[in-house]
Scaffold this motif. Structure first.
Motif, PDB file in Angstrom:
ATOM      1  N   ASP A  87     -37.200  61.610  43.201  1.00  0.00           N
ATOM      2  CA  ASP A  87     -36.077  60.771  43.625  1.00  0.00           C
ATOM      3  C   ASP A  87     -35.673  59.725  42.596  1.00  0.00           C
ATOM      4  N   VAL A  88     -36.419  59.630  41.496  1.00  0.00           N
ATOM      5  CA  VAL A  88     -36.100  58.645  40.458  1.00  0.00           C
ATOM      6  C   VAL A  88     -34.789  59.061  39.784  1.00  0.00           C
ATOM      7  N   PRO A  89     -33.797  58.165  39.754  1.00  0.00           N
ATOM      8  CA  PRO A  89     -32.524  58.511  39.102  1.00  0.00           C
ATOM      9  C   PRO A  89     -32.733  58.794  37.615  1.00  0.00           C
ATOM     10  N   SER A  90     -32.037  59.800  37.121  1.00  0.00           N
ATOM     11  CA  SER A  90     -32.167  60.190  35.716  1.00  0.00           C
ATOM     12  C   SER A  90     -30.796  60.363  35.079  1.00  0.00           C
ATOM     13  N   ILE A  91     -30.771  60.152  33.765  1.00  0.00           N
ATOM     14  CA  ILE A  91     -29.555  60.353  32.974  1.00  0.00           C
ATOM     15  C   ILE A  91     -29.925  61.313  31.845  1.00  0.00           C
ATOM     16  N   ARG A 101     -35.136  58.115  32.614  1.00  0.00           N
ATOM     17  CA  ARG A 101     -35.439  57.903  34.032  1.00  0.00           C
ATOM     18  C   ARG A 101     -35.344  56.404  34.311  1.00  0.00           C
ATOM     19  N   ILE A 102     -34.552  56.040  35.306  1.00  0.00           N
ATOM     20  CA  ILE A 102     -34.285  54.637  35.619  1.00  0.00           C
ATOM     21  C   ILE A 102     -35.321  54.163  36.641  1.00  0.00           C
ATOM     22  N   LEU A 103     -36.231  53.288  36.213  1.00  0.00           N
ATOM     23  CA  LEU A 103     -37.312  52.840  37.075  1.00  0.00           C
ATOM     24  C   LEU A 103     -37.000  51.534  37.807  1.00  0.00           C
ATOM     25  N   SER A 104     -36.089  50.747  37.278  1.00  0.00           N
ATOM     26  CA  SER A 104     -35.763  49.470  37.916  1.00  0.00           C
ATOM     27  C   SER A 104     -34.746  49.683  39.036  1.00  0.00           C
ATOM     28  N   PRO A 105     -34.753  48.783  40.034  1.00  0.00           N
ATOM     29  CA  PRO A 105     -33.794  48.918  41.131  1.00  0.00           C
ATOM     30  C   PRO A 105     -32.367  48.658  40.660  1.00  0.00           C
ATOM     31  N   PRO A 106     -31.376  49.243  41.330  1.00  0.00           N
ATOM     32  CA  PRO A 106     -29.980  49.101  40.906  1.00  0.00           C
ATOM     33  C   PRO A 106     -29.522  47.649  40.794  1.00  0.00           C
ATOM     34  N   GLU A 107     -30.036  46.778  41.656  1.00  0.00           N
ATOM     35  CA  GLU A 107     -29.595  45.385  41.601  1.00  0.00           C
ATOM     36  C   GLU A 107     -30.080  44.651  40.349  1.00  0.00           C
ATOM     37  N   ASP A 108     -31.006  45.238  39.584  1.00  0.00           N
ATOM     38  CA  ASP A 108     -31.477  44.623  38.347  1.00  0.00           C
ATOM     39  C   ASP A 108     -30.630  44.997  37.139  1.00  0.00           C
ATOM     40  N   ALA A 109     -29.692  45.926  37.322  1.00  0.00           N
ATOM     41  CA  ALA A 109     -28.837  46.350  36.200  1.00  0.00           C
ATOM     42  C   ALA A 109     -28.127  45.141  35.614  1.00  0.00           C
ATOM     43  N   GLY A 110     -28.161  45.040  34.298  1.00  0.00           N
ATOM     44  CA  GLY A 110     -27.546  43.902  33.625  1.00  0.00           C
ATOM     45  C   GLY A 110     -28.472  42.704  33.528  1.00  0.00           C
ATOM     46  N   GLY A 111     -29.677  42.831  34.066  1.00  0.00           N
ATOM     47  CA  GLY A 111     -30.637  41.729  34.002  1.00  0.00           C
ATOM     48  C   GLY A 111     -31.897  42.166  33.298  1.00  0.00           C
ATOM     49  N   HIS A 112     -32.799  42.744  34.065  1.00  0.00           N
ATOM     50  CA  HIS A 112     -34.104  43.180  33.570  1.00  0.00           C
ATOM     51  C   HIS A 112     -34.231  44.652  33.956  1.00  0.00           C
ATOM     52  N   GLU A 113     -34.020  45.549  33.020  1.00  0.00           N
ATOM     53  CA  GLU A 113     -33.969  46.980  33.308  1.00  0.00           C
ATOM     54  C   GLU A 113     -35.204  47.679  32.743  1.00  0.00           C
ATOM     55  N   VAL A 114     -35.693  48.684  33.480  1.00  0.00           N
ATOM     56  CA  VAL A 114     -36.904  49.395  33.082  1.00  0.00           C
ATOM     57  C   VAL A 114     -36.621  50.902  33.059  1.00  0.00           C
ATOM     58  N   TYR A 115     -37.031  51.566  31.965  1.00  0.00           N
ATOM     59  CA  TYR A 115     -36.748  52.989  31.784  1.00  0.00           C
ATOM     60  C   TYR A 115     -37.974  53.735  31.271  1.00  0.00           C
ATOM     61  N   ASP A 116     -38.071  55.000  31.671  1.00  0.00           N
ATOM     62  CA  ASP A 116     -39.035  55.955  31.141  1.00  0.00           C
ATOM     63  C   ASP A 116     -38.181  56.955  30.363  1.00  0.00           C
ATOM     64  N   ILE A 117     -38.361  57.020  29.053  1.00  0.00           N
ATOM     65  CA  ILE A 117     -37.511  57.869  28.213  1.00  0.00           C
ATOM     66  C   ILE A 117     -38.352  58.984  27.601  1.00  0.00           C
ATOM     67  N   ARG A 118     -37.881  60.217  27.808  1.00  0.00           N
ATOM     68  CA  ARG A 118     -38.569  61.385  27.277  1.00  0.00           C
ATOM     69  C   ARG A 118     -37.662  62.035  26.231  1.00  0.00           C
ATOM     70  N   LEU A 119     -38.187  62.123  25.019  1.00  0.00           N
ATOM     71  CA  LEU A 119     -37.424  62.675  23.899  1.00  0.00           C
ATOM     72  C   LEU A 119     -37.999  64.024  23.489  1.00  0.00           C
ATOM     73  N   LYS A 120     -37.147  65.025  23.358  1.00  0.00           N
ATOM     74  CA  LYS A 120     -37.569  66.316  22.820  1.00  0.00           C
ATOM     75  C   LYS A 120     -37.779  66.151  21.325  1.00  0.00           C
ATOM     76  N   ASP A 121     -38.431  67.135  20.710  1.00  0.00           N
ATOM     77  CA  ASP A 121     -38.607  67.116  19.257  1.00  0.00           C
ATOM     78  C   ASP A 121     -37.236  66.960  18.609  1.00  0.00           C
ATOM     79  N   GLY A 122     -37.053  65.957  17.795  1.00  0.00           N
ATOM     80  CA  GLY A 122     -35.773  65.687  17.143  1.00  0.00           C
ATOM     81  C   GLY A 122     -34.793  64.923  18.025  1.00  0.00           C
ATOM     82  N   GLY A 123     -35.182  64.614  19.258  1.00  0.00           N
ATOM     83  CA  GLY A 123     -34.305  63.892  20.174  1.00  0.00           C
ATOM     84  C   GLY A 123     -34.178  62.421  19.802  1.00  0.00           C
ATOM     85  N   ALA A 124     -33.052  61.828  20.186  1.00  0.00           N
ATOM     86  CA  ALA A 124     -32.820  60.413  19.856  1.00  0.00           C
ATOM     87  C   ALA A 124     -31.931  59.758  20.903  1.00  0.00           C
ATOM     88  N   LEU A 125     -32.159  58.481  21.092  1.00  0.00           N
ATOM     89  CA  LEU A 125     -31.291  57.650  21.913  1.00  0.00           C
ATOM     90  C   LEU A 125     -30.693  56.615  20.973  1.00  0.00           C
TER      91      LEU A 125
END
Length: 188
Positions: A87-91, A101-125
């Motif tokens: 159920d964790v929202p993902s982009i 993967r967005i771990l922080s609650p929606p009301e924290d957007a623009g304040g204190h945001e927490v993410y789990d980011i998974r990068l494939k080989d050669g992937g980049a954000l």
């Protein structure tokens, strides 16, 4: 009805003061964030003035508290809010070979945001500058990444943590295989 209104007016000053202190904010900071004068915030907290709905709305937005919950007279109950893995929202459409993967609650957007980011080989954000004063904290959980903030680039390996300016162009890129990072964005 009158008793309920009296209860609200009795609770409100203490709840606002409690919310302000929980955020570690001064009266001046709340005034700047809400557009309500420092003296009015102080009078409301002391119970010397009853705020209009508009003023109360501005204060709750500045303090990032729920308007209804602030007036709820029930005692807080122990609880645990669980968001199951599926159920964790993902982009998936930001970056290349990158799942956010967005771990922080929606009301924290623009304040204190927490993410789990998974990068494939050669992937980049690759990110454009965030608001002035924004800082990011990244911890590498798996693999290795190249971290760039402005004109500076460094390598991080599993277990490494970095803090860097995010109000300039910045990026996190997997090096030599897949990688996973834990990212905290702290907006100013």
């Amino acid at each position: 009805m009158t008793e309920h209104v009296d209860d609200i007016l009795t609770l409100l000053p203490a709840r606002l003061k409690e919310a302000r202190r929980a955020q570690g904010l001064s009266l001046e900071a709340v005034a700047n964030l809400s557009g309500v004068s420092r003296s009015m915030v102080s009078q409301i907290e002391r119970g010397e003035s009853s705020p209009t709905i508009a003023t109360l709305w501005n204060l709750t937005r500045a303090l990032q508290v729920d308007f209804a919950g602030l007036l709820d007279s029930n005692e807080a109950q122990d609880s645990i809010e669980i968001l199951r893995d599926g159920d964790v929202p993902s982009i998936e459409n930001m970056g290349e070979g990158c799942l956010i993967r967005i771990l922080s609650p929606p009301e924290d957007a623009g304040g204190h945001e927490v993410y789990d980011i998974r990068l494939k080989d050669g992937g980049a954000l690759n990110s454009q500058p965030h608001g002035r004063g924004t800082v990011e904290h990244v911890t590498v959980l798996e693999g290795a990444v190249a971290l760039t903030s402005g004109s500076v680039t460094d390598r991080l390996h599993a277990g490494d943590t970095a803090r860097y300016a995010a109000d300039v162009t910045h990026s996190i890129a997997a090096l030599g295989g897949a990688a996973r990072v834990f990212l905290i964005v702290k907006n100013a």
